[in-house]
Design a protein around this motif. Sequence first.
Motif, PDB file in Angstrom:
ATOM      1  N   LYS A 134      27.486  30.931  38.037  1.00 53.19           N
ATOM      2  CA  LYS A 134      28.373  32.104  37.146  1.00 53.19           C
ATOM      3  C   LYS A 134      27.964  32.159  35.930  1.00 53.19           C
TER       4      LYS A 134
ATOM      5  N   SER B  45      36.145  36.156  36.241  1.00 50.64           N
ATOM      6  CA  SER B  45      35.702  36.068  36.889  1.00 50.64           C
ATOM      7  C   SER B  45      34.601  37.355  37.088  1.00 50.64           C
TER       8      SER B  45
ATOM      9  N   VAL C 180      30.800  36.274  38.214  1.00 47.90           N
ATOM     10  CA  VAL C 180      30.955  34.973  39.390  1.00 47.90           C
ATOM     11  C   VAL C 180      30.759  34.834  40.988  1.00 47.90           C
TER      12      VAL C 180
ATOM     13  N   PHE D  81      35.110  36.308  44.328  1.00 49.93           N
ATOM     14  CA  PHE D  81      36.320  34.834  44.240  1.00 49.93           C
ATOM     15  C   PHE D  81      37.647  35.511  43.178  1.00 49.93           C
TER      16      PHE D  81
END
Length: 384
Positions: free
Chosen positions: A151, A158, A161, A227
């Motif tokens: 990340k 996000s 990431v 994610f």
Amino acid sequence: MRLVIIGTRKTGTSLALVSTALKRGMAVTIVSNPEDRLEGIFPPEVEIKYLPADVSIISGWIKKEYFRPEQELRITTINDVYACVAAQVNSALGLPGPDAFAVTRAVSKLQQKKIFTDNNIPTPGYSEFRLSDHKARENALLKMQLPAVVKPSEGTASNGVKLCSQHSEVISHLDYLVNQKEQRPDLVPSDTVLLEEYLSGREYCVEYFDGHYVGAMRKSKRYGTEFLERGYTSELDIDEQTLRNLIGTGARAVEAAGLGWGPVHIDCIVHNGLTSIIELNPRIAGSFICDIVRDAYGFDMVENLVNKLQGKDVTVPASFLPDAYACVNFFLESDPLPWSFTEQGEIKNHLMHISYGPQHLSNRRRRAFVYVRNLMQNFKPEIN
């Protein structure tokens, strides 16, 4: 009074904050990046000014346009990419708001890790390096244990990431981040990257206001490595002891970070019954999180942020469990095409209220949303 919002989004909390300010008779100005393209999103009386995310440029423009004795001014943000800039502009102009040093430190995920580690607050293990330092990259790859989460130290939603299970995936993703930084430095604003230990478990969001807990919700994410958020629900599915640990760990993180002014949004994961802080955001939350806190816990974060900006007293109720049910689900670009909405609508009776509509956020791969809440606190269905 004029409210200047430095950094916003096109949906949700941003629209609610602007609407609340206008209803209270405040003038509203939005300062944002030209790439945000906000025309037609907000009411026509909202002034939009495109400026680079530079403290001296923005503070100089605000001073020239609005800083005069008869003009009462307040500044906030809704986008963590701009949180540091907004706090520093606040400080430069001597206006009330969160501590500029604390916010500046907290927008860096690397600095967050150091805060958590120094204060014995559970957080996944990590190592750091710079994208531009190829030797450091090679050394970090040799040391890392897989799977791991790659990340950027700074960023939003996000973006960038990714969960990597093989070294080849890590290398490929790092090359992607290098390219992203060159093409869109606003999405990857820092050269620093973290390689974070991957913890399995349920993910939760915990919300705080003036350092006090105001609500928690369980997060759902799409299966995969990026994610992507599927939604949030007030149905915590968690025992009392674990919930108290969740709330207490988040409160310690907020205190250690020095973020006792206004809203703070925390992402965490419950792993083997214990809470680990994934990251902390020194801003008000988006993605219908404020709606869930309002409808399930009875605390309106948007209204109370405006109250605080106006100098009014804010009372945070001593809530623990939600008093009602509320949830949001997002339809993603990867979902079947029939799962889409082209217009907004609602379905409502005396028990439930369902609202739905398009929500096109490319960096979160979203297409639409469905928000559900019950209209009776402590409602329990009859059992025959």
